[in-house]
Write a protein that holds these residues in place. Structure first.
Motif, PDB file in Angstrom:
ATOM      1  N   VAL A 284       0.838  -1.167   0.120  1.00 30.19           N
ATOM      2  CA  VAL A 284      -0.074  -0.019  -0.072  1.00 30.19           C
ATOM      3  C   VAL A 284       1.012   1.148   0.074  1.00 30.19           C
ATOM      4  O   VAL A 284       1.563   1.408   0.971  1.00 30.19           O
ATOM      5  CB  VAL A 284      -1.056   0.039   1.186  1.00 30.19           C
ATOM      6  CG1 VAL A 284      -2.030   1.281   1.169  1.00 30.19           C
ATOM      7  CG2 VAL A 284      -1.776  -1.316   1.236  1.00 30.19           C
ATOM      8  N   ALA A 288      -1.623   5.815  -2.119  1.00 32.39           N
ATOM      9  CA  ALA A 288      -2.981   5.048  -2.230  1.00 32.39           C
ATOM     10  C   ALA A 288      -4.277   5.777  -1.575  1.00 32.39           C
ATOM     11  O   ALA A 288      -4.204   6.608  -0.555  1.00 32.39           O
ATOM     12  CB  ALA A 288      -2.639   3.738  -1.719  1.00 32.39           C
ATOM     13  N   ARG A 292     -10.311   2.865  -0.599  1.00 33.01           N
ATOM     14  CA  ARG A 292      -9.963   1.844  -1.411  1.00 33.01           C
ATOM     15  C   ARG A 292      -9.261   0.657  -1.240  1.00 33.01           C
ATOM     16  O   ARG A 292      -9.440  -0.522  -1.289  1.00 33.01           O
ATOM     17  CB  ARG A 292      -9.774   2.288  -2.879  1.00 33.01           C
ATOM     18  CG  ARG A 292      -9.774   1.326  -3.982  1.00 33.01           C
ATOM     19  CD  ARG A 292      -9.615   1.964  -5.257  1.00 33.01           C
ATOM     20  NE  ARG A 292      -9.720   1.055  -6.318  1.00 33.01           N
ATOM     21  CZ  ARG A 292      -9.423   1.267  -7.701  1.00 33.01           C
ATOM     22  NH1 ARG A 292      -9.244   2.619  -7.961  1.00 33.01           N
ATOM     23  NH2 ARG A 292      -9.419   0.255  -8.733  1.00 33.01           N
ATOM     24  N   ALA A 293      -8.120   1.146  -0.707  1.00 33.34           N
ATOM     25  CA  ALA A 293      -7.035   0.087  -0.217  1.00 33.34           C
ATOM     26  C   ALA A 293      -7.688  -0.590   0.895  1.00 33.34           C
ATOM     27  O   ALA A 293      -7.460  -2.127   1.071  1.00 33.34           O
ATOM     28  CB  ALA A 293      -5.528   0.436   0.028  1.00 33.34           C
ATOM     29  N   SER A 438      -0.151  -7.680  -4.736  1.00 34.12           N
ATOM     30  CA  SER A 438      -1.304  -6.756  -4.710  1.00 34.12           C
ATOM     31  C   SER A 438      -0.485  -5.375  -4.612  1.00 34.12           C
ATOM     32  O   SER A 438       0.356  -5.260  -3.590  1.00 34.12           O
ATOM     33  CB  SER A 438      -2.397  -6.741  -4.024  1.00 34.12           C
ATOM     34  OG  SER A 438      -3.330  -5.930  -4.046  1.00 34.12           O
ATOM     35  N   TYR A 440      -1.430  -1.309  -4.183  1.00 38.05           N
ATOM     36  CA  TYR A 440      -2.330  -0.087  -4.185  1.00 38.05           C
ATOM     37  C   TYR A 440      -1.675   1.350  -4.329  1.00 38.05           C
ATOM     38  O   TYR A 440      -0.901   1.546  -3.433  1.00 38.05           O
ATOM     39  CB  TYR A 440      -3.331  -0.056  -2.950  1.00 38.05           C
ATOM     40  CG  TYR A 440      -4.571  -0.948  -2.944  1.00 38.05           C
ATOM     41  CD1 TYR A 440      -5.616  -0.410  -3.512  1.00 38.05           C
ATOM     42  CD2 TYR A 440      -4.413  -2.419  -2.969  1.00 38.05           C
ATOM     43  CE1 TYR A 440      -6.666  -1.491  -3.608  1.00 38.05           C
ATOM     44  CE2 TYR A 440      -5.271  -3.062  -3.153  1.00 38.05           C
ATOM     45  CZ  TYR A 440      -6.607  -2.750  -3.448  1.00 38.05           C
ATOM     46  OH  TYR A 440      -7.708  -3.734  -3.712  1.00 38.05           O
ATOM     47  N   ASN A 462      -4.457  -2.062  -7.591  1.00 37.88           N
ATOM     48  CA  ASN A 462      -5.899  -1.459  -7.125  1.00 37.88           C
ATOM     49  C   ASN A 462      -6.784  -2.607  -6.863  1.00 37.88           C
ATOM     50  O   ASN A 462      -7.940  -2.553  -7.258  1.00 37.88           O
ATOM     51  CB  ASN A 462      -6.188  -0.437  -7.892  1.00 37.88           C
ATOM     52  CG  ASN A 462      -5.160   0.841  -7.495  1.00 37.88           C
ATOM     53  OD1 ASN A 462      -4.751   0.944  -6.383  1.00 37.88           O
ATOM     54  ND2 ASN A 462      -4.939   1.584  -8.546  1.00 37.88           N
TER      55      ASN A 462
END
Length: 538
Positions: A284, A288, A292-293, A438, A440, A462
């Motif tokens: 993250v 970011a 949403r994260a 992942s 973000y 994202n």
């Protein structure tokens, strides 16, 4: 009697409303169960009981396959494959696209079985018919393109013609896990039969019914019944027997077992694709979108109770936003609706077995005993279901703790601060795994640049894992100890084929002719090679 359910009628007795769903007792219709279990190639007279993790009640007794049954399954599959390999691409396409519609039409029935066998939340069970419909449609639309004979340049332009064929391997052994019992039982095998192969499948013993329903739907879609054989029994017996007989193996499961599968395939000089374990990281970044994260992180960690090969177990958060992110993330985790049952209102369901609970509890207890901080969760919840474990967030996890580098495969995540992105990348790449990651960030270009340095077969920006997994043109698989080979995309289909080169030579042979000496032939060929280089030929 086929296990068809054309009216999509309820298969269980018991309420579905959220007020009673968590404590309801569910029972499958006996005739429905027997129609499914009749599809197992088994004559041993032995059966294994399967119980639902929702309430511990019996679901079915699964016939067990003997060594002779596996031999018989392969014999029938080989006969069916010889006929199937001669079918037109159009015929295969029609069956795959019919399966697409059947799966969408029967999704409630499919989800019922998935939830009853695995205990996952219905919202996560929906991912499975969704993924199979996507897979069937993708290969139904693309198989003719990927399998078509390819023309390649010959050594002598205009005189040498090269055709490359993609020939089916024969009978593919598919050994699938319990965590996604419908999609993992079918998705890899769909590509195999699309390429002209037959399949002998061994689903996990805990979730046979979902896999057997998949086999039934294949027949209803128009695939020959003998093309897809299902056997049942312990991996030490049945799985080993499949490896000894198949022309290719597709395995999804633990890294430890995957290594044994690879060794067995190497001994026979057959190919295999392996999707194995992961200790997947999320980054993250400082820019970011925190909300949403945090939302994505909840799905990344707790989908299917964390029993997902691509789920996130490590989160590296930029120091500048760490405190705000943790507050929002933990708040969302604590707001999850927990339970076990068929309702859509459950956010996280139960784990599948006591073994999974014991692993999660051991990882959490070890970490806390060695100084980690428990931000939320950390407890088994037998009041909700026999194998329920709370969604858990840990902070301050260090390398001496078991959960630092070992896969939990449960609803447990560890949070870490980072100060610069190079350090975050380095820490994300620690360990032996490399399945999914992942990132973000509001800056997609920068995030994609960072992704190139992450040692993972898939990287979602994202998003948790769904963007790559649901994009069927995107290959999916692991690096390092997370496996070898790829599902999805052209790679997912062509892994089940042998590449055959066919050369047609015209006019002149590749040898001296018309009285030319060997020396003169070598001189002329040398001149030709120099000319082809000047002309830019490869």
């Amino acid at each position: 009697m086929p296990a068809s359910n054309p009216e999509n009628r309820p298969l269980v007795d018991g309420p579905r409303d959220p007020e009673h769903d968590a404590t309801a007792s569910y029972a499958l219709e006996p005739g429905y169960v027997s129609a499914l279990t009749d599809r197992v190639t088994a004559s041993s007279g032995q059966a294994a009981e399967v119980r639902s993790p929702i309430d511990g009640a019996p679901l079915a007794h699964i016939p067990q396959s003997s060594e002779e049954d596996v031999v018989d399954a392969f014999a029938r599959a080989r006969r069916a494959q010889e006929r199937w390999a001669r079918t037109s691409y159009a015929q295969r396409q029609t069956a795959l696209l019919r399966l697409h519609d059947l799966v969408l039409d029967r999704q409630d029935e499919i989800m019922d079985l998935i939830v009853l066998e695995s205990g996952k939340a219905r919202k996560h069970a929906f991912d499975e018919p969704l993924h199979i419909a996507l897979t069937a449609r993708y290969y139904g639309r693309t198989l003719a393109t990927y399998l078509a004979t390819e023309r390649k340049p010959g050594v002598l332009p205009g005189l040498t013609r090269i055709d490359v064929n993609h020939v089916p391997k024969g009978v593919v052994g598919v050994i699938s896990p319990w965590n996604y019992p419908f999609t993992m039982a079918l998705c890899d095998g769909l590509a195999a039969i699309a390429a002209g192969n037959a399949v002998v499948a061994k689903p996990d013993a805990q979730t046979m019914l979902s896999a057997l329903l998949g086999a039934q739907l294949l027949e209803e879609a128009g695939f020959p019944r003998d093309l897809w054989q299902v056997v049942a029994g312990p991996g030490s017996r049945v799985g080993t027997s499949i490896i000894e007989k198949a022309d290719y193996i597709c395995f999804t499961g633990s890294t430890a077992t995957g290594k044994l599968v690879a060794q067995g395939c190497a001994d026979r000089l057959i190919g295999c694709s392996l999707e194995l374990g992961g200790k997947n990281p999320m980054l993250v970044l400082a820019d970011a979108d925190i909300e949403r994260a945090a939302e994505g992180a909840v799905r990344a960690v707790y989908s299917n109770g964390g029993q997902l090969c691509v789920s996130i177990e490590r989160m590296y958060v930029a120091d500048a936003i760490y405190d705000r992110f943790v507050e929002r993330f933990v708040s969302r985790v604590q707001a999850l609706s927990l339970g076990a049952g068929l309702s859509w209102d459950i956010d996280m369901g139960t784990l599948i077995s006591q073994d999974q609970v014991d692993t999660a509890a051991a990882h959490v207890d070890d970490a806390v005993a060695k100084g980690a901080r428990l931000l939320t969760g950390g407890n088994a919840r037998p009041d909700l279901a026999p194998y329920f474990f709370e969604p858990t967030v840990l902070e301050g996890v260090t390398p001496d703790m078991t959960c630092f580098g070992n896969e939990t495969f449960g609803p447990v995540v560890s949070l870490y601060r980072f100060h610069d992105e190079a350090d975050a990348i380095s820490r994300a790449n620690e360990g032996q795994y490399g399945l999914n990651a992942s990132i973000y960030s509001r800056d997609g270009h920068r995030a994609r640049a960072i992704a190139r340095y992450i040692k993972a077969g898939t990287v979602n920006i994202n998003e948790a894992f769904g963007a790559t997994f649901a994009s069927l043109a995107a290959p999916m698989g692991g690096m390092r100890s997370s496996g070898m080979g790829r599902r999805q995309g052209p790679e997912g289909l062509l892994r089940y084929t042998e590449t055959q080169a066919v050369a047609t030579q015209r006019v002149m042979r590749l040898a001296p002719m018309l009285g030319m000496s060997d020396r003169a032939y070598a001189t002329s060929m040398t001149a030709g090679l120099r000319l082809l280089k000047k002309l830019g030929r490869a």
